[in-house]
Enzyme design. Structure first.
Site, PDB file in Angstrom:
ATOM      1  N   CYS A   2      20.380   9.446  70.246  1.00 28.22           N
ATOM      2  CA  CYS A   2      20.743   9.732  71.643  1.00 28.22           C
ATOM      3  C   CYS A   2      22.200   9.369  71.923  1.00 28.22           C
ATOM      4  O   CYS A   2      22.749   8.427  71.355  1.00 28.22           O
ATOM      5  CB  CYS A   2      19.865   8.931  72.585  1.00 28.22           C
ATOM      6  SG  CYS A   2      18.124   9.236  72.317  1.00 28.22           S
ATOM      7  N   ARG A  27      26.110  13.077  66.781  1.00 24.10           N
ATOM      8  CA  ARG A  27      25.044  12.104  66.544  1.00 24.10           C
ATOM      9  C   ARG A  27      23.707  12.778  66.300  1.00 24.10           C
ATOM     10  O   ARG A  27      22.768  12.146  65.839  1.00 24.10           O
ATOM     11  CB  ARG A  27      24.920  11.174  67.760  1.00 24.10           C
ATOM     12  CG  ARG A  27      26.167  10.374  68.027  1.00 24.10           C
ATOM     13  CD  ARG A  27      26.191   9.835  69.429  1.00 24.10           C
ATOM     14  NE  ARG A  27      25.237   8.775  69.643  1.00 24.10           N
ATOM     15  CZ  ARG A  27      25.517   7.476  69.562  1.00 24.10           C
ATOM     16  NH1 ARG A  27      26.734   7.103  69.251  1.00 24.10           N
ATOM     17  NH2 ARG A  27      24.602   6.572  69.778  1.00 24.10           N
ATOM     18  N   TRP A  76      17.519  12.490  71.096  1.00 20.76           N
ATOM     19  CA  TRP A  76      16.840  12.788  69.847  1.00 20.76           C
ATOM     20  C   TRP A  76      15.450  12.159  69.960  1.00 20.76           C
ATOM     21  O   TRP A  76      15.308  10.955  70.115  1.00 20.76           O
ATOM     22  CB  TRP A  76      17.600  12.215  68.652  1.00 20.76           C
ATOM     23  CG  TRP A  76      16.986  12.712  67.395  1.00 20.76           C
ATOM     24  CD1 TRP A  76      16.944  14.004  66.973  1.00 20.76           C
ATOM     25  CD2 TRP A  76      16.291  11.960  66.418  1.00 20.76           C
ATOM     26  NE1 TRP A  76      16.264  14.090  65.787  1.00 20.76           N
ATOM     27  CE2 TRP A  76      15.853  12.862  65.425  1.00 20.76           C
ATOM     28  CE3 TRP A  76      15.978  10.604  66.271  1.00 20.76           C
ATOM     29  CZ2 TRP A  76      15.133  12.456  64.303  1.00 20.76           C
ATOM     30  CZ3 TRP A  76      15.264  10.212  65.163  1.00 20.76           C
ATOM     31  CH2 TRP A  76      14.853  11.132  64.194  1.00 20.76           C
ATOM     32  N   ASN A 100      19.074   4.997  75.590  1.00 24.72           N
ATOM     33  CA  ASN A 100      19.256   5.193  74.150  1.00 24.72           C
ATOM     34  C   ASN A 100      18.618   4.010  73.449  1.00 24.72           C
ATOM     35  O   ASN A 100      18.967   2.871  73.718  1.00 24.72           O
ATOM     36  CB  ASN A 100      20.762   5.249  73.833  1.00 24.72           C
ATOM     37  CG  ASN A 100      21.030   5.329  72.344  1.00 24.72           C
ATOM     38  OD1 ASN A 100      20.144   5.681  71.563  1.00 24.72           O
ATOM     39  ND2 ASN A 100      22.254   5.005  71.959  1.00 24.72           N
ATOM     40  N   GLY A 101      17.677   4.280  72.555  1.00 24.01           N
ATOM     41  CA  GLY A 101      17.036   3.187  71.821  1.00 24.01           C
ATOM     42  C   GLY A 101      15.539   3.202  72.031  1.00 24.01           C
ATOM     43  O   GLY A 101      14.965   4.220  72.417  1.00 24.01           O
ATOM     44  N   GLU A 488      21.854   0.749  42.492  1.00 24.50           N
ATOM     45  CA  GLU A 488      22.851   1.352  43.374  1.00 24.50           C
ATOM     46  C   GLU A 488      23.878   0.300  43.820  1.00 24.50           C
ATOM     47  O   GLU A 488      25.080   0.579  43.898  1.00 24.50           O
ATOM     48  CB  GLU A 488      22.147   1.992  44.581  1.00 24.50           C
ATOM     49  CG  GLU A 488      23.056   2.551  45.651  1.00 24.50           C
ATOM     50  CD  GLU A 488      24.024   3.640  45.162  1.00 24.50           C
ATOM     51  OE1 GLU A 488      23.889   4.117  44.032  1.00 24.50           O
ATOM     52  OE2 GLU A 488      24.945   3.978  45.940  1.00 24.50           O
ATOM     53  N   LYS A 492      27.888   0.538  43.195  1.00 24.59           N
ATOM     54  CA  LYS A 492      28.872   0.499  44.291  1.00 24.59           C
ATOM     55  C   LYS A 492      29.930  -0.568  44.007  1.00 24.59           C
ATOM     56  O   LYS A 492      31.112  -0.347  44.220  1.00 24.59           O
ATOM     57  CB  LYS A 492      28.176   0.158  45.630  1.00 24.59           C
ATOM     58  CG  LYS A 492      27.428   1.299  46.271  1.00 24.59           C
ATOM     59  CD  LYS A 492      28.287   2.251  47.040  1.00 24.59           C
ATOM     60  CE  LYS A 492      28.394   3.625  46.522  1.00 24.59           C
ATOM     61  NZ  LYS A 492      27.529   4.358  45.716  1.00 24.59           N
ATOM     62  N   GLU A 495      32.264   0.589  41.207  1.00 23.30           N
ATOM     63  CA  GLU A 495      33.171   1.712  41.436  1.00 23.30           C
ATOM     64  C   GLU A 495      34.240   1.436  42.478  1.00 23.30           C
ATOM     65  O   GLU A 495      35.336   1.963  42.368  1.00 23.30           O
ATOM     66  CB  GLU A 495      32.408   3.010  41.744  1.00 23.30           C
ATOM     67  CG  GLU A 495      31.725   3.079  43.070  1.00 23.30           C
ATOM     68  CD  GLU A 495      31.035   4.431  43.298  1.00 23.30           C
ATOM     69  OE1 GLU A 495      31.523   5.456  42.813  1.00 23.30           O
ATOM     70  OE2 GLU A 495      30.007   4.439  43.994  1.00 23.30           O
ATOM     71  N   HIS A 511      14.462 -10.360  29.211  1.00 26.27           N
ATOM     72  CA  HIS A 511      14.396  -9.666  27.927  1.00 26.27           C
ATOM     73  C   HIS A 511      15.787  -9.455  27.344  1.00 26.27           C
ATOM     74  O   HIS A 511      16.008  -8.508  26.594  1.00 26.27           O
ATOM     75  CB  HIS A 511      13.663  -8.327  28.091  1.00 26.27           C
ATOM     76  CG  HIS A 511      12.235  -8.520  28.525  1.00 26.27           C
ATOM     77  ND1 HIS A 511      11.252  -8.967  27.667  1.00 26.27           N
ATOM     78  CD2 HIS A 511      11.652  -8.388  29.728  1.00 26.27           C
ATOM     79  CE1 HIS A 511      10.112  -9.079  28.340  1.00 26.27           C
ATOM     80  NE2 HIS A 511      10.333  -8.744  29.596  1.00 26.27           N
ATOM     81  N   LYS A 612      35.367  12.856  43.602  1.00 23.46           N
ATOM     82  CA  LYS A 612      34.223  12.983  44.509  1.00 23.46           C
ATOM     83  C   LYS A 612      33.183  13.917  43.923  1.00 23.46           C
ATOM     84  O   LYS A 612      31.991  13.731  44.068  1.00 23.46           O
ATOM     85  CB  LYS A 612      34.721  13.496  45.868  1.00 23.46           C
ATOM     86  CG  LYS A 612      33.630  13.622  46.927  1.00 23.46           C
ATOM     87  CD  LYS A 612      33.056  12.271  47.318  1.00 23.46           C
ATOM     88  CE  LYS A 612      31.925  12.360  48.317  1.00 23.46           C
ATOM     89  NZ  LYS A 612      31.124  11.111  48.324  1.00 23.46           N
TER      90      LYS A 612
END
Ligand code: M6R
Length: 617
Positions: A2, A27, A76, A100-101, A488, A492, A495, A511, A612
């Site tokens: 929202c 949004r 939304w 909103n929320g 991940e 991050k 990189e 192990h 990219k």
């Protein structure tokens, strides 16, 4: 998610509202509306669908150009479908509001209101707030007092902006979670909005409201008070001295940071594209060619590279658990040169942000030519992958400029979660689907409540990064959903901060890699409250006993995890189904690598040696 705009001043209010809402369109929303004063009466015009629908309605009211005070909203849908009736603003007698929320205790509030003889007309939690304000104003309280007192009765992270026909020319806003920004209009008056974008057209001097702030705007000025005590508070103005480039980054220092913070809206846009939002079902995938391919799959192979591969690994957990379909997740660069034993009942899904990654593309192109059913999950319309696969499903994260994938990781996970839950429902295996669906719809709101540049969470992450910065190496460990996240997180960190990091399944450490553990190694333990937490905790003790510097990341009330860890980052407090925890943890691990990179002074948006889009094998 929202968007809110409120205005009172000398300018034509409806114009300010519509222009502001346009700037908030990014949004994601599925209905919109504005309310404005016509004399002492408030007129509301709202519609499902796009803002254009509202503009057409407004055009029938030439006198709307005279209005100098109003509120507007893009909604939304979370509670209730995206219909005109559920669209904001909502009216209760003389009170009109936008919200909103999430109001978490809306069911109790609704029960009490109905008991007191009120009849809400929408399915939303938002409308209920108006009744609370109305009742209090009817008992003689001012709009400001009524809003403050009503807010004390609701739980949940949200913002509201409210007007009343009893106090024409006043807008009252509250921030209690979802962001709200206010500014004095240099021409006289006040403008409020969910983020700074709508304000920048008029001024660069804005006030970011704090949690628990109430703001009152009239044509003669602005004042702030504490929601709980009612005491006046002063709030300093931030001057958004943004260059055109910074404006593009919306004030963030890096695209990566901006994109981390855009994750809630990326989720909204992705769900809007994926789901049939008018359906009352949970996880109703919108009709598209991919649905039939999913429905008939007896086995699934997902091919991807890098971060997309990690998102795919996460997808495997959900698909196997709910849809009971065997899933293998393959590195495209390996799979394309193997001789895999798959048959035509195997659905092959290629996951790629760019849709141009050479290895992923090669697998999909070749298998499609051989007659295998293939789906592309990509963020790029018109990409080669989207054209080569039999069907394409788009993640609507918007452009991702930072080389490090952030928001696209989240929406790739989200898409696979929706596939899994959809298939699970079809195959009768997903008992919690309704609950998970309603929580999924609420997630963007919850995340935007804590994903705030100034949030204590970000401060905690920054301070922790400072303390760990000079260690020799980093292991991220986790089990279950936290295993792909550990991978991940390590990617991050490598990189963008150029430090050595590895992600491991917590049970695998002993192990081999445990031999590396000493006091110069950090082990970052992802241990939220899920089914694997106890086991992960034991692995934490093993590395601690061998001298590792342990950073625990877990539930804020997990005292034992906090005490046993040398460093501690509590996750935001939220009641959430364990299958959705990855969405809460993801921004935390992203911000951790971001803060490391800031401290290291690396080229965050364009890390060395990386592209990219990897269009060569
Ligand atoms: O465009 P794709 O999703 O196919 O890209 C795959 C990887 O190259 C990509 O995720 C890469 O690992 C990112 N740099 C990770 O941040």
């Amino acid at each position: 998610m929202c968007g809110i705009v409120g205005y009172v001043g000398q300018r034509p209010a409806v114009d300010v509202l519509l222009r502001g809402l346009r700037r908030l369109e990014y949004r994601g929303y599925d209905s919109a509306g504005v309310a404005f004063f016509r004399g002492s009466k408030i007129e509301i015009q709202k519609s499902e669908g796009k803002l254009e629908n509202v503009e057409k309605l407004i055009n029938q009211f030439p006198e709307s150009a005279e209005a100098r005070c109003g509120i507007g909203h893009t909604r939304w849908a979370t509670h209730g479908k995206p219909t005109t009736q559920n669209a904001h603003p909502h009216r209760t007698g003389h009170v009109v509001l936008v919200h909103n929320g999430i109001i978490e205790n809306y069911q109790e509030i609704k029960r009490d209101l109905v008991h007191r003889g009120h009849q809400p007309v929408s399915e939303t939690d938002s409308e209920l707030f108006g009744f609370l304000v109305f009742e209090k104003m009817e008992s003689g309280k001012s709009l400001k007092t009524a809003v403050a007192e009503s807010f004390r009765e609701v739980t949940g992270a949200c913002s509201v902006v409210v007007m009343s026909e009893k106090e024409p020319g006043t807008v009252v806003g509250v921030r209690n979670g979802s962001p709200l920004v206010a500014a004095v209009d240099p021409k006289g008056g006040v403008i409020l909005a969910s983020d700074a974008q709508p304000l920048l057209e008029y001024t660069r001097e804005v006030v970011f409201l704090e949690h628990g702030d109430l703001v009152l705007g009239t044509s003669s000025g602005i004042s702030f008070s504490d929601l709980k005590t009612g005491a006046t508070v002063s709030r300093s103005t931030s001057v958004l001295d943004w260059s055109p480039a910074a404006l593009d980054k919306q004030g963030y220092d890096h695209y990566m940071l901006k994109e981390i913070f855009e994750q809630p809206s990326a989720m909204v846009d992705t769900l809007n594209g994926l789901l049939d939002r008018a359906s009352a079902e949970s996880f109703p995938l919108a009709a598209q060619p991919a649905v039939e391919l999913l429905n008939t799959a007896e086995r699934i192979v997902i091919v991807a590279c890098g971060t997309a591969w990690h998102a795919s690994l996460m997808g495997k957990y959900w698909l196997e658990k709910w849809a009971r379909v065997p899933v293998s997740v393959e590195l495209a660069s390996e799979f394309r040169y193997r001789d895999p034993a798959i048959d035509k009942r195997t659905l092959v899904i290629g996951v790629s942000q760019s849709g141009e990654t050479a290895d992923t593309l090669a697998v999909i192109t070749e298998l499609r030519k051989k007659g295998f059913p293939t789906i592309a999950v990509t963020n790029t319309r018109g990409s080669t992958l989207a054209r080569e696969a039999q069907a394409a499903v788009f993640t609507n994260a918007g452009p991702e400029i930072g080389v490090a994938a952030t928001k696209t990781f989240t929406v790739q996970m989200l898409t696979l979660l929706c596939f899994a839950a959809f298939l699970g429902k079809r195959r009768g295996q997903s008992a919690d689907a309704d609950e998970i669906f309603s929580q999924t719809l609420r997630l963007p709101h919850l995340l935007s409540g804590y994903l705030d540049v100034r949030s204590p969470l970000r401060q905690a992450i920054r301070e922790t990064a400072k303390k760990l910065l000079n260690l020799r190496g980093f292991f991220f460990i986790g089990r279950g959903y936290c295993f792909p996240l550990a991978l991940e997180a390590a990617l991050k960190l490598k990189e963008i901060a150029y430090v050595h990091a590895e992600g491991y399944a917590a049970g695998e450490l002993k192990h081999g890699p445990i031999a590396m553990i000493d006091q110069d190694i950090a082990v970052i333990v992802l241990a939220p409250n899920d089914a694997w937490r106890e086991k992960t905790f034991s692995n934490l003790e093993e590395v601690k006993a061998r001298g590792a510097q342990v950073l625990g990341i877990g539930n804020p009330r997990d005292e034992s995890l906090r005490k046993v860890s040398h460093f501690w980052i509590p996750l935001p407090e939220m009641e959430i189904h364990e299958s959705l925890i990855p969405f809460v943890l993801t921004p935390v691990i992203q911000l951790l690598s971001y803060e490391f990179a800031v401290l290291k002074g690396t080229d965050i948006d364009k890390p060395r040696n990386l592209a990219k889009s990897v269009t060569v094998e």
